[in-house]
Write a protein that holds these residues in place. Structure first.
Motif, PDB file in Angstrom:
ATOM      1  N   THR A 128       6.464   2.336  -0.751  1.00 56.83           N
ATOM      2  CA  THR A 128       5.293   1.628  -1.271  1.00 56.83           C
ATOM      3  C   THR A 128       4.035   2.466  -1.162  1.00 56.83           C
ATOM      4  O   THR A 128       3.242   2.568  -2.108  1.00 56.83           O
ATOM      5  CB  THR A 128       5.092   0.300  -0.512  1.00 56.83           C
ATOM      6  OG1 THR A 128       6.239  -0.528  -0.707  1.00 56.83           O
ATOM      7  CG2 THR A 128       3.849  -0.429  -1.004  1.00 56.83           C
ATOM      8  N   ILE A 129       3.825   3.087  -0.006  1.00 56.91           N
ATOM      9  CA  ILE A 129       2.614   3.870   0.204  1.00 56.91           C
ATOM     10  C   ILE A 129       2.610   5.116  -0.670  1.00 56.91           C
ATOM     11  O   ILE A 129       1.569   5.557  -1.151  1.00 56.91           O
ATOM     12  CB  ILE A 129       2.464   4.232   1.705  1.00 56.91           C
ATOM     13  CG1 ILE A 129       1.000   4.548   2.031  1.00 56.91           C
ATOM     14  CG2 ILE A 129       3.352   5.406   2.101  1.00 56.91           C
ATOM     15  CD1 ILE A 129       0.742   4.706   3.519  1.00 56.91           C
ATOM     16  N   ASN A 130       3.805   5.666  -0.930  1.00 51.96           N
ATOM     17  CA  ASN A 130       3.894   6.840  -1.799  1.00 51.96           C
ATOM     18  C   ASN A 130       3.597   6.493  -3.252  1.00 51.96           C
ATOM     19  O   ASN A 130       3.148   7.335  -4.030  1.00 51.96           O
ATOM     20  CB  ASN A 130       5.289   7.460  -1.685  1.00 51.96           C
ATOM     21  CG  ASN A 130       5.408   8.761  -2.440  1.00 51.96           C
ATOM     22  OD1 ASN A 130       4.748   9.745  -2.133  1.00 51.96           O
ATOM     23  ND2 ASN A 130       6.264   8.785  -3.459  1.00 51.96           N
ATOM     24  N   GLU A 131       3.838   5.225  -3.607  1.00 52.23           N
ATOM     25  CA  GLU A 131       3.603   4.775  -4.983  1.00 52.23           C
ATOM     26  C   GLU A 131       2.195   4.213  -5.190  1.00 52.23           C
ATOM     27  O   GLU A 131       1.880   3.693  -6.259  1.00 52.23           O
ATOM     28  CB  GLU A 131       4.641   3.708  -5.355  1.00 52.23           C
ATOM     29  CG  GLU A 131       6.058   4.257  -5.414  1.00 52.23           C
ATOM     30  CD  GLU A 131       7.095   3.158  -5.555  1.00 52.23           C
ATOM     31  OE1 GLU A 131       6.692   1.973  -5.567  1.00 52.23           O
ATOM     32  OE2 GLU A 131       8.296   3.473  -5.648  1.00 52.23           O
ATOM     33  N   GLY A 132       1.363   4.319  -4.156  1.00 50.84           N
ATOM     34  CA  GLY A 132      -0.022   3.875  -4.300  1.00 50.84           C
ATOM     35  C   GLY A 132      -0.344   2.548  -3.664  1.00 50.84           C
ATOM     36  O   GLY A 132      -1.472   2.062  -3.768  1.00 50.84           O
ATOM     37  N   GLY A 133       0.635   1.934  -2.992  1.00 51.80           N
ATOM     38  CA  GLY A 133       0.397   0.656  -2.337  1.00 51.80           C
ATOM     39  C   GLY A 133      -0.127   0.832  -0.919  1.00 51.80           C
ATOM     40  O   GLY A 133      -0.267   1.950  -0.422  1.00 51.80           O
ATOM     41  N   SER A 134      -0.421  -0.290  -0.268  1.00 49.71           N
ATOM     42  CA  SER A 134      -0.916  -0.285   1.107  1.00 49.71           C
ATOM     43  C   SER A 134      -0.078  -1.253   1.938  1.00 49.71           C
ATOM     44  O   SER A 134      -0.485  -2.399   2.165  1.00 49.71           O
ATOM     45  CB  SER A 134      -2.393  -0.682   1.153  1.00 49.71           C
ATOM     46  OG  SER A 134      -3.187   0.256   0.462  1.00 49.71           O
ATOM     47  N   PRO A 135       1.091  -0.816   2.379  1.00 51.37           N
ATOM     48  CA  PRO A 135       1.983  -1.715   3.115  1.00 51.37           C
ATOM     49  C   PRO A 135       1.451  -2.066   4.494  1.00 51.37           C
ATOM     50  O   PRO A 135       0.870  -1.240   5.186  1.00 51.37           O
ATOM     51  CB  PRO A 135       3.276  -0.897   3.220  1.00 51.37           C
ATOM     52  CG  PRO A 135       2.799   0.531   3.203  1.00 51.37           C
ATOM     53  CD  PRO A 135       1.637   0.543   2.254  1.00 51.37           C
ATOM     54  N   MET A 136       1.650  -3.322   4.880  1.00 47.26           N
ATOM     55  CA  MET A 136       1.274  -3.785   6.216  1.00 47.26           C
ATOM     56  C   MET A 136       2.316  -4.780   6.710  1.00 47.26           C
ATOM     57  O   MET A 136       2.823  -5.591   5.930  1.00 47.26           O
ATOM     58  CB  MET A 136      -0.095  -4.471   6.201  1.00 47.26           C
ATOM     59  CG  MET A 136      -1.274  -3.533   6.086  1.00 47.26           C
ATOM     60  SD  MET A 136      -2.832  -4.393   6.395  1.00 47.26           S
ATOM     61  CE  MET A 136      -3.987  -3.037   6.087  1.00 47.26           C
ATOM     62  N   SER A 137       2.616  -4.717   7.998  1.00 57.67           N
ATOM     63  CA  SER A 137       3.487  -5.713   8.598  1.00 57.67           C
ATOM     64  C   SER A 137       2.859  -7.088   8.448  1.00 57.67           C
ATOM     65  O   SER A 137       1.639  -7.219   8.345  1.00 57.67           O
ATOM     66  CB  SER A 137       3.684  -5.406  10.090  1.00 57.67           C
ATOM     67  OG  SER A 137       4.308  -4.164  10.270  1.00 57.67           O
ATOM     68  N   MET A 138       3.689  -8.128   8.457  1.00 57.12           N
ATOM     69  CA  MET A 138       3.173  -9.482   8.290  1.00 57.12           C
ATOM     70  C   MET A 138       2.163  -9.823   9.381  1.00 57.12           C
ATOM     71  O   MET A 138       1.136 -10.451   9.119  1.00 57.12           O
ATOM     72  CB  MET A 138       4.325 -10.487   8.307  1.00 57.12           C
ATOM     73  CG  MET A 138       5.172 -10.481   7.044  1.00 57.12           C
ATOM     74  SD  MET A 138       6.330 -11.876   6.994  1.00 57.12           S
ATOM     75  CE  MET A 138       7.408 -11.463   8.365  1.00 57.12           C
ATOM     76  N   GLN A 139       2.451  -9.383  10.625  1.00 57.02           N
ATOM     77  CA  GLN A 139       1.537  -9.686  11.721  1.00 57.02           C
ATOM     78  C   GLN A 139       0.187  -9.017  11.509  1.00 57.02           C
ATOM     79  O   GLN A 139      -0.867  -9.595  11.783  1.00 57.02           O
ATOM     80  CB  GLN A 139       2.129  -9.216  13.051  1.00 57.02           C
ATOM     81  CG  GLN A 139       3.438  -9.892  13.421  1.00 57.02           C
ATOM     82  CD  GLN A 139       4.633  -9.067  13.011  1.00 57.02           C
ATOM     83  OE1 GLN A 139       4.678  -8.521  11.915  1.00 57.02           O
ATOM     84  NE2 GLN A 139       5.602  -8.975  13.900  1.00 57.02           N
ATOM     85  N   ILE A 140       0.215  -7.761  11.026  1.00 57.33           N
ATOM     86  CA  ILE A 140      -1.028  -7.025  10.784  1.00 57.33           C
ATOM     87  C   ILE A 140      -1.795  -7.663   9.637  1.00 57.33           C
ATOM     88  O   ILE A 140      -3.019  -7.848   9.717  1.00 57.33           O
ATOM     89  CB  ILE A 140      -0.723  -5.550  10.455  1.00 57.33           C
ATOM     90  CG1 ILE A 140       0.006  -4.890  11.631  1.00 57.33           C
ATOM     91  CG2 ILE A 140      -2.006  -4.802  10.137  1.00 57.33           C
ATOM     92  CD1 ILE A 140      -0.758  -4.878  12.926  1.00 57.33           C
TER      93      ILE A 140
END
Length: 220
Positions: A128-140
């Motif tokens: 996801t991050i390599n494709e331009g997204g900003s992944p975050m854990s659900m808790q974060i």
């Protein structure tokens, strides 16, 4: 006629791992290298060698721990992101702390996951991050959402602080210790402690971190 999709080495996501826990670092390396669309180009046991070698690294995504001896993860991102803005930093940590999240994002990290997340979630985050997204854990993500919601609510308790109390909380936010504050303001350490106790009571908080987050809500 259809052909199976083949990943060539130069199309794979190039990953670097900065993690001081040897066992975890090795597990992460094996996990990533098992994937057909990514591979680990190098691993680092702490931040100093990573910073010194960063300019020479051909990397797409960096999995970065925060709590490391010498240079911590936030310092690493701060010092290297500016050199290669296209490189994506994915923070991987055991901390669910407002200040760490804010500092990491401000430093240039674009993803933040927890070490307790499933391996599949880590791999998805890399993609996801390599494709331009900003992944975050659900808790974060929940912490971030709660922070923004809190910012939207007016809080009269902050306005109840005296000028001296606001001055003290400002110095606390700069990272100063009680003794340093007392010397700066020409107050006794006991007087500073009394002010801080009164600040906590007015803000309805129980810690320095909570007080700073309430007075300066931009600190996620």
């Amino acid at each position: 006629m259809s052909f199976p999709y083949i990943y060539f080495m130069n199309t794979k996501i190039k990953v670097a791992i900065v993690e001081d826990d040897t066992e975890l670092r090795n597990l992460l390396e094996k996990l990533v290298n098992k994937q057909p669309d990514m591979h680990v180009i190098k691993t680092f046991s702490n931040g100093k060698p990573f910073i010194s070698e960063f300019k020479m690294l051909d990397v797409d995504v960096v999995i970065m721990d925060i709590n490391m001896p010498g240079k911590n993860g936030i310092e690493c991102v701060t010092e290297t992101k500016i050199q290669k803005p296209h490189v994506q930093f994915l923070i991987s940590t055991s901390f669910e702390n407002h200040e760490y999240i804010f500092q990491a994002l401000c430093a240039g990290a674009t993803g933040y996951i927890l070490k307790s997340d499933k391996p599949s979630e880590l791999l998805d985050a890399i993609r996801t991050i390599n494709e331009g997204g900003s992944p975050m854990s659900m808790q974060i993500a929940r912490l971030v959402v709660n922070s923004f919601q809190a910012q939207s609510q007016p809080d009269d308790s902050v306005n109840s602080l005296s000028a001296r109390q606001k001055e003290i909380i400002h110095l606390l936010a700069q990272g100063m210790f009680y003794k340093e504050i007392s010397e700066r303001l020409f107050l006794s350490p006991m007087t500073v402690r009394t002010h801080i106790r009164n600040i906590y009571e007015k803000l309805h908080v129980n810690s320095k971190t909570e007080a700073i987050n309430k007075v300066f809500p931009r600190t996620i």
